[in-house]
Design an enzyme around this catalytic site. Structure first.
Site, mmCIF file in Angstrom:
data_model
loop_
_atom_site.group_PDB
_atom_site.id
_atom_site.type_symbol
_atom_site.label_atom_id
_atom_site.label_comp_id
_atom_site.label_asym_id
_atom_site.label_seq_id
_atom_site.Cartn_x
_atom_site.Cartn_y
_atom_site.Cartn_z
ATOM 1 C CG ASP A 109 91.922 -39.373 4.135
ATOM 2 O OD1 ASP A 109 92.995 -38.751 4.168
ATOM 3 O OD2 ASP A 109 90.887 -39.000 4.726
ATOM 4 C CE LYS A 132 92.776 -32.548 2.911
ATOM 5 N NZ LYS A 132 91.327 -32.285 2.737
ATOM 6 C CD GLN A 171 93.092 -29.194 5.925
ATOM 7 O OE1 GLN A 171 93.690 -28.588 5.046
ATOM 8 N NE2 GLN A 171 91.970 -29.841 5.694
#
Lengths: 155, 300
Positions: free
Chosen positions: B212, B223, B171
């Site tokens: 998150d 992550k 990502q």
């Protein structure tokens, strides 16, 4: 494999040598083999040689190391270096990452020499599996070149 | 400056359109989602994440409530992405829906407010960063680094970014590097394991990541790879700033960490690795002691 299935393991960083495999086998534990970007040392070299020698292995991406230390899964790290002198040593890309994360979690690091002749592992963060993930024609300047890492005070 | 990742999921008249983030940077394609099972598949297959999963949940509550309650939709989302707090999103929705305001209006209002709030958060962080900010980041925060760059320039500061590639899904390379680069923002990509050398060589002077989950104490879940950055940053005396929202009074250790299928460890590699044991925990726990300051989003 699930993380909870790993109770106690060794970590290897850098390309393992035959002497190193003998040393690792003496320990007799599961060996965590990180990918070893950008040259994929873990996939292209360590998994093959360790498995061939009958060592039980488990593979992961490099950025999982922190969690492994945090969860106290690793009790010893074997780092394979390219060169060593009185001031310190030089290893492949990411050697400082593996050594510092080990040290900062009070995990012993044992340093062993890379195999001779030294295997070739080249590449950079813009390429994976032979495919370019940076679309610009000119990648230079957009990728931090993956160079060998010198370690002195951190040992 | 713009990025399709700022709003990767869109509400349309009949259904939802989801940017397939797994195809970036080679293709910008949207998946047409017409049912709740389709939404859950998109979520499970990592076609969207981060802000995308929030929008997908909200829009699913607008479009696919036949036979489902907001809570049951949240439960199904949680089964597919256990680390994220969909129950909290359900509470936000239920709290605001009333006789005079529809769920669609609530969701649309939330999305507008969210964008304004992340701009304010970027401005707040820009004020904290050094005059020559050399920012290390990981994964992707849906365009907010573009806002951060704009705010830094507005404040008369210089900025450049170093992005961890973020294996296995890349990502960092495929999304963050890409969206910064197409906006002509100075950026370089690094292998995840280069972070320590970069910090030691003083090529970066701050770390900025997403989150998150966040706790009121200041700890975060983000992550995989974020914990290593936080530990190393502390060692090198570099500030670590996670971008957080809705901190909750919870014990961070009790949050289940999603473990993805082991095949995903080999993502984007060709070959048969089925004989290898592997593991892929997708998130890290970062305790508050490692966080310099959580940069909290404040909705108004």
């Amino acid at each position: 494999m699930r993380l909870e299935a790993i109770e106690k393991a060794l970590l290897v960083w850098g390309p393992v040598s035959d002497e190193g495999i003998t040393r690792i086998k003496q320990e007799g534990w599961l060996v965590v083999v990180p990918e070893g970007r950008p040259g994929m040392i873990g996939l292209r070299h360590n998994m093959i040689r360790l498995r061939r020698a009958g060592v039980k292995t488990v593979y992961c991406n490099d950025n999982v190391l922190g969690l492994l230390f945090y969860k106290k899964k690793i009790f010893k790290t074997f780092v394979f270096y390219k060169t060593k002198d009185e001031q310190g040593l030089t290893g492949f890309c990411g050697t400082l990452y593996a050594v510092l994360l080990s040290r900062l979690h009070q995990v012993t690091v044992e340093f062993l020499a890379c195999p001779k002749p030294l295997p070739e592992f080249t590449g950079n963060a813009g390429v994976l599996g032979g495919k370019k993930y940076i679309l610009n024609d000119e990648m230079r300047g957009l990728v931090e070149e993956a160079s060998d890492e010198r370690i002195e005070g951190e040992i | 400056m713009n990025s399709p990742l700022l709003f990767p999921v869109k509400l349309i008249d009949k259904g939802i359109k989801v940017l397939d983030e797994t195809l970036l940077p080679f293709k910008e394609e949207y998946i047409d989602v017409q049912s709740l099972p389709e939404a859950l598949t998109v979520l499970r297959e990592m076609k969207t994440r981060s802000l995308g999963q929030v929008l997908l949940f909200f829009y699913s509550c607008v479009q696919f409530r036949d036979g489902n309650t907001i809570d049951s939709i949240a439960d199904q989302f949680t089964q597919n992405r256990p680390t994220f707090d969909f129950a909290m999103l359900a509470q936000i929705l239920k709290y605001q829906i009333g006789p005079a305001i529809s769920i669609k209006d609530v969701v649309n209002g939330f999305v507008r407010g969210f964008d304004a709030a992340r701009r304010r958060r970027a401005a707040y962080l820009a004020a904290l960063l050094p005059k020559d900010a050399k920012i290390l980041t990981i994964c992707n925060v849906n365009g907010e680094l573009i806002y951060l760059y704009e705010e830094l320039i507005k404040a008369g500061k210089q900025a450049e970014f170093y992005v961890c590639e973020t294996r296995p899904y890349l990502q960092g390379t495929r999304q963050t590097f890409w969206e910064l680069n197409i906006n002509n923002i100075p950026v370089k990509v690094i292998c995840d394991n280069q972070a320590a050398a970069l910090m030691r060589d003083k090529k970066v002077n701050c770390v900025v990541t997403g989150a998150d989950r966040a706790t009121t104490k200041g700890g975060v879940i983000n992550k995989i790879g974020t914990y290593s950055l936080a530990v190393l940053a502390k060692y090198f005396n570099i500030p670590f700033y996670p971008l957080t929202q809705y901190p909750r009074d919870i014990n961070i250790e009790t949050i289940p960490i999603e473990e993805r299928p082991q095949e995903e460890t080999f993502m984007f590699l060709s070959g048969d690795f089925s004989q290898y044991d592997a593991f892929y925990p997708a998130f890290d726990i970062i305790s508050h002691e490692l966080v310099t300051q959580p940069i909290i989003m404040e909705m108004r």
